[in-house]
Design an enzyme around this catalytic site. Structure first.
Site, PDB file in Angstrom:
ATOM      1  N   SER A  84      48.677  43.738  91.983  1.00  0.00           N
ATOM      2  CA  SER A  84      47.268  43.390  92.191  1.00  0.00           C
ATOM      3  C   SER A  84      46.565  42.762  91.000  1.00  0.00           C
ATOM      4  O   SER A  84      45.408  42.359  91.109  1.00  0.00           O
ATOM      5  CB  SER A  84      46.489  44.634  92.639  1.00  0.00           C
ATOM      6  OG  SER A  84      46.916  45.049  93.904  1.00  0.00           O
ATOM      7  N   LYS A 104      36.755  45.608  87.419  1.00  0.00           N
ATOM      8  CA  LYS A 104      37.075  45.803  88.836  1.00  0.00           C
ATOM      9  C   LYS A 104      36.376  47.048  89.371  1.00  0.00           C
ATOM     10  O   LYS A 104      36.310  48.074  88.687  1.00  0.00           O
ATOM     11  CB  LYS A 104      38.599  45.927  88.991  1.00  0.00           C
ATOM     12  CG  LYS A 104      39.095  45.964  90.434  1.00  0.00           C
ATOM     13  CD  LYS A 104      40.620  46.019  90.459  1.00  0.00           C
ATOM     14  CE  LYS A 104      41.174  46.073  91.874  1.00  0.00           C
ATOM     15  NZ  LYS A 104      42.664  46.133  91.889  1.00  0.00           N
ATOM     16  N   SER A 131      44.929  43.102  95.144  1.00  0.00           N
ATOM     17  CA  SER A 131      43.605  43.532  95.540  1.00  0.00           C
ATOM     18  C   SER A 131      42.510  43.097  94.572  1.00  0.00           C
ATOM     19  O   SER A 131      41.319  43.158  94.877  1.00  0.00           O
ATOM     20  CB  SER A 131      43.573  45.057  95.649  1.00  0.00           C
ATOM     21  OG  SER A 131      43.829  45.661  94.378  1.00  0.00           O
TER      22      SER A 131
END
Length: 516
Positions: free
Chosen positions: A193, A94, A169
């Site tokens: 998330s 990420k 997210s």
């Protein structure tokens, strides 16, 4: 070579076969010599090239370095060096996790073009294990969002339906795994998330106990809530990646000084005989899509069939968890993002029409240009909650609720080994559907937020498909530092459900069109 062709590798497996293996299966084939890391890494790079134009899971692809790492692993294996079990298995990271020599933007224009001079501890461990890093995945800006629509670089699309959100997210990491662009990915979870994207993409996502995986090198959103964890296609794969990333780190003052819990052993065992599964009363009522509730009930029945006992627990303070979270989190956001002021870090923009702008004017222009609407909204809310005269009424009260939530968890775990709930109230909604309604967006996290407020571990794994043909997630929560419990329960449930489905749920996902 396209990932969905029938071209054969030198060892006889099609590329389609390779990318659809679990990470554990990939590791086994690498170890026995029936597959090389270069072949495996190239297969995933080909898949990214073929489908990511539509999915947009990646912000940066690190092909050259990934292949170099793979070649080194193959060379080391050829001369008999002792390697990590996951050596040669690719991973995606990420974009909120710093990577030396690779762009790290946190999905924001504020950090566009930034190349970190250091690796996050997580990345250091991935490199030490010999895992090729495929690249950096898309995300809501500074991890603020539930749909990955707040990325400054455009939204990620759900591989099950490209018109729907992949969660947030960390939608990029979940979508990369679901689209077979990466077998493993690193995510971060502040209020859900990792787990919420896992739920809507039919993957497995785990938030370890707070402090169980180092936060050094994570660009902070809310420091008391942020936690990195694995995004995978199976419970065992999640345990294997958790084991690589976990452990004490002297660079992180919140890191737990204790060994990684025996998560791999628990995932391999998968035995729930005699375990007590607690259904949370406050997360089992109205408000869930009918198909979500139906799949949850079926999953609970499968655990009972596997030998578990079901009990109902009450956590009354959970009803205030969402409100408390949306005071604690923005307050920490306001503090953490203050450094992006054009003087110390981040984008610098001169205000238009001002010949000799002051520092304040440059700061205002830069933050206006560098931050998106959701980040600005949360900074404003957090600054207000921390302001003189309001601190005790808002932030202080929210922290008291946080204590009550921790107490509710402690009481619940006196009668249950793990707690369960649906991960999300609904399946994936359409892109753009909730952008103009922040409250509707925030409600997606109603079941995942309590674990972050209390620092407890949580996992989401597939529970089946809802009536709309989209994945449903099943959430498992465990006491702090007892992460192995959720892996044990998750593995048992996964085994039971896949027997019903005739294989992994992702095998039922519609095929993505390839851009050859």
């Amino acid at each position: 070579m396209s990932a969905d062709t029938t071209d054969e590798t030198s060892k006889g497996s099609t590329v389609t076969d390779i990318i659809r293996l679990s990470a554990a299966e990939m590791a086994s084939k690498l170890a026995d010599g029936s597959l090389t890391s270069v072949e495996l890494t190239q297969a995933h790079l080909d898949r990214i090239a073929a489908v990511d134009g539509d999915v947009h899971a990646f912000l940066h692809v690190n092909a050259e370095e990934a292949l170099a790492t793979a070649a080194q692993v193959d060379a080391d294996r050829a001369v008999g060096k002792t390697l990590h079990p996951l050596a040669g298995v690719p991973v995606a990271v990420k974009d909120v996790v710093t990577t030396k020599g690779q762009p790290t933007t946190a999905g924001s224009k504020m950090l566009e073009g930034w190349i970190p001079p250091y690796d996050a501890t997580i990345v250091t461990k991935l490199r030490a294990a010999g895992m090729p890093i495929l690249g950096k995945t898309n995300m809501d800006e500074f991890a603020m969002g539930s749909s990955t629509e707040h990325s400054a670089y455009g939204p990620t699309h759900n591989p099950w339906d490209l018109e729907r959100i992949p969660g947030g997210s960390g939608g990029g990491s979940a979508a990369a795994v679901a689209a077979f662009e990466a077998p493993l990915a690193v995510g971060t979870d502040t209020g859900g998330s990792i787990r919420q994207p896992a739920s809507v993409t039919g993957t497995v996502g785990t938030k370890p106990t707070y402090g169980g995986i180092s936060r050094y090198g994570l660009i902070a959103m809310a420091s008391s809530l942020d936690q990195a964890g694995p995004c995978t296609r199976s419970v065992l794969d999640a345990a294997l990646l958790h084991d690589v990333m976990g452990g004490h780190d002297g660079m992180d003052s919140t890191s737990i000084d204790a060994p990684v819990p025996p998560v791999v052993e628990a995932a391999k065992r998968g035995d729930v005989s005699g375990m007590k599964i607690g259904i949370i009363e406050q997360l089992d009522g109205e408000g869930y899509q009918s198909g979500v509730k139906a799949r949850f009930d079926e999953a609970v029945a499968a655990l009972v069939d596997a030998g578990a006992e079901v009990v109902t627990v009450s956590c009354p303070s959970f009803e205030q968890a969402l409100a408390a979270y949306y005071l604690v989190m923005p307050s920490e956001v306001s503090s953490n993002l203050a450094k992006f002021d054009a003087m110390r870090y981040g984008l610098r923009v001169s205000p238009e029409g001002v010949e000799a702008p002051s520092a304040e004017q440059v700061m205002a222009a830069s933050r206006d240009a560098g931050f998106g609407s959701e980040v600005k909204r949360r900074i404003i809310l957090g600054t207000y909650a921390l302001s003189s005269g309001y601190y005790d009424a808002y932030y202080g009260q929210a922290q008291k609720v946080r204590t009550l939530i921790a107490r509710d968890f402690a009481k619940a775990f006196e009668t249950a080994d793990v707690l369960v709930s649906p991960t999300c109230p609904t399946t994936a909604f359409k892109l753009g559907e909730k952008l103009e309604d922040p409250m509707a967006m925030y409600l997606n996290d109603v079941a995942t937020i309590p674990a972050n407020l209390a620092g407890l571990p949580g996992m989401s794994l597939p529970a089946g498909l809802s009536d709309d043909g989209l994945p449903v997630g099943f959430q498992i929560l465990a006491p702090a530092t007892k992460d192995e419990r959720m892996y044990e329960v998750g593995a048992a449930l996964e085994k039971a459900l896949e027997k019903t489905w005739g294989g992994p749920l992702l095998a039922k996902a519609p095929a993505l069109k390839e851009n050859n």
